[in-house]
Scaffold this motif. Structure first.
Motif, short mmCIF file in Angstrom:
data_model
loop_
_atom_site.label_atom_id
_atom_site.label_comp_id
_atom_site.label_asym_id
_atom_site.label_seq_id
_atom_site.Cartn_x
_atom_site.Cartn_y
_atom_site.Cartn_z
N GLU A 22 1.20 4.21 -2.87
CA GLU A 22 1.00 5.63 -2.55
C GLU A 22 2.19 6.46 -3.00
O GLU A 22 2.04 7.56 -3.56
CB GLU A 22 0.77 5.80 -1.05
CG GLU A 22 -0.56 5.26 -0.56
CD GLU A 22 -0.64 5.27 0.96
OE1 GLU A 22 0.11 6.04 1.59
OE2 GLU A 22 -1.46 4.50 1.51
N THR B 288 -5.46 4.12 -3.04
CA THR B 288 -4.76 2.85 -2.83
C THR B 288 -5.63 1.87 -2.06
O THR B 288 -5.67 0.67 -2.37
CB THR B 288 -3.44 3.10 -2.09
OG1 THR B 288 -2.61 3.97 -2.88
CG2 THR B 288 -2.69 1.80 -1.84
N ARG B 289 -6.35 2.35 -1.05
CA ARG B 289 -7.25 1.49 -0.29
C ARG B 289 -8.33 0.90 -1.19
O ARG B 289 -8.63 -0.30 -1.13
CB ARG B 289 -7.90 2.28 0.86
CG ARG B 289 -8.85 1.45 1.73
CD ARG B 289 -9.43 2.31 2.85
NE ARG B 289 -10.19 3.44 2.33
CZ ARG B 289 -11.46 3.35 1.93
NH1 ARG B 289 -12.10 2.20 1.99
NH2 ARG B 289 -12.10 4.42 1.49
N ARG C 183 -3.84 7.87 -0.56
CA ARG C 183 -4.15 6.81 0.40
C ARG C 183 -5.55 6.22 0.15
O ARG C 183 -5.73 5.00 0.17
CB ARG C 183 -4.06 7.37 1.83
CG ARG C 183 -4.27 6.32 2.92
CD ARG C 183 -4.06 6.91 4.30
NE ARG C 183 -2.70 7.40 4.47
CZ ARG C 183 -2.38 8.68 4.66
NH1 ARG C 183 -3.33 9.60 4.73
NH2 ARG C 183 -1.13 9.04 4.81
N ASP C 184 -6.53 7.09 -0.11
CA ASP C 184 -7.89 6.61 -0.38
C ASP C 184 -7.94 5.78 -1.67
O ASP C 184 -8.61 4.75 -1.74
CB ASP C 184 -8.86 7.78 -0.47
CG ASP C 184 -9.09 8.46 0.87
OD1 ASP C 184 -8.76 7.85 1.91
OD2 ASP C 184 -9.59 9.60 0.88
N ALA D 16 0.83 -1.21 0.00
CA ALA D 16 0.00 0.00 0.00
C ALA D 16 0.86 1.26 0.00
O ALA D 16 0.63 2.19 -0.77
CB ALA D 16 -0.93 0.00 1.21
N GLU D 17 1.89 1.29 0.85
CA GLU D 17 2.72 2.48 0.93
C GLU D 17 3.58 2.65 -0.32
O GLU D 17 3.87 3.78 -0.74
CB GLU D 17 3.58 2.42 2.18
CG GLU D 17 2.76 2.58 3.46
CD GLU D 17 3.61 2.45 4.71
OE1 GLU D 17 4.71 1.87 4.63
OE2 GLU D 17 3.18 2.94 5.77
N THR E 67 -1.62 13.47 -0.35
CA THR E 67 -1.42 12.24 0.40
C THR E 67 -2.74 11.55 0.74
O THR E 67 -2.86 10.32 0.64
CB THR E 67 -0.65 12.53 1.70
OG1 THR E 67 0.61 13.14 1.35
CG2 THR E 67 -0.38 11.26 2.48
N ASP E 68 -3.75 12.34 1.11
CA ASP E 68 -5.05 11.76 1.45
C ASP E 68 -5.68 11.07 0.25
O ASP E 68 -6.22 9.97 0.37
CB ASP E 68 -6.00 12.84 2.00
CG ASP E 68 -5.60 13.30 3.39
OD1 ASP E 68 -4.87 12.56 4.08
OD2 ASP E 68 -6.03 14.41 3.78
#
Length: 207
Positions: free
Chosen positions: A89, A194-195, A191-192, A85-86, A187-188
């Motif tokens: 991102e 990628t989730r 992250r969303d 995940a990271e 970044t937000d």
């Protein structure tokens, strides 16, 4: 009897330095002049080379601009942040940063429009940009599999289809966000996204 072609008849070898200067000059011209104002003559002048040098390397403006922007995407690297995940991102944020550069925005929007009725140009975009950047997906999947975060795949054809799909989803979403919606990839958002990519629509929201 066949005549041997001497070295002087085969043309001079390409200079890496000259190519880099030409591509940099192309990107600078895109920023200053835009797509419509850019000419091979202007690029040659900026790069300090003869116009014939450009024509020996590129068939025309479209091909030159594709290669100029492809060099930007070659700077992309898949960061090793410890988790799949990271890692995703990180590469999404890098990709968005390149798309935020005015020369990348101008070039991509222009060559995609030009390629609508030009199959050869579409193929050049695919081979110079898309296919080269699929290496990031291949690298990321292999790294995640080595960590035990993704299952290994034994069928090369299935793996290749998966690589194409993953690339299309990531690149399509980021390009649409940056160039069509003209909204930031922060970044937000990374992250969303990628989730959603990893867990799908039915996953519960983060707590």
């Amino acid at each position: 009897m066949h005549r041997r072609i001497s070295a002087s008849r085969t043309g001079r070898p390409r200079s890496v330095e000259a190519d880099a200067a030409i591509l940099a000059a192309t990107r600078a011209a895109l920023v200053e002049l835009g797509w419509s104002g850019l000419t091979l003559g202007n690029v040659a002048l900026r790069a300090g080379v003869a116009k014939t040098t450009l024509y020996r390397r590129w068939a025309g403006k479209n091909e030159l601009v594709v290669d100029a922007v492809a060099a930007l995407f070659d700077e992309l690297e898949l960061p090793d942040r410890g988790t799949l995940a990271e890692d995703i991102e990180g590469v999404v944020l890098q990709f968005a940063a390149i798309l935020d550069r005015p020369e990348a925005r101008t070039a991509l929007m222009a060559v995609v429009a030009e390629s609508t009725d030009d199959a050869a140009l579409r193929e050049r975009i695919s081979s110079s940009i898309v296919d080269r950047q699929k290496r990031l997906v291949v690298e990321g999947r292999a790294r995640a599999q080595a960590r035990g975060q993704l299952p290994a795949e034994s069928d090369p054809e299935t793996a290749a289809r998966g690589t194409d799909l993953i690339f299309d989803v990531i690149a399509g979403a980021v390009v649409h966000r940056c160039l069509v919606s003209a909204k930031p990839v922060d970044t937000d958002w990374a992250r969303d996204f990628t989730r959603l990519l990893l867990n799908g629509l039915t996953a519960p929201p983060p707590t």
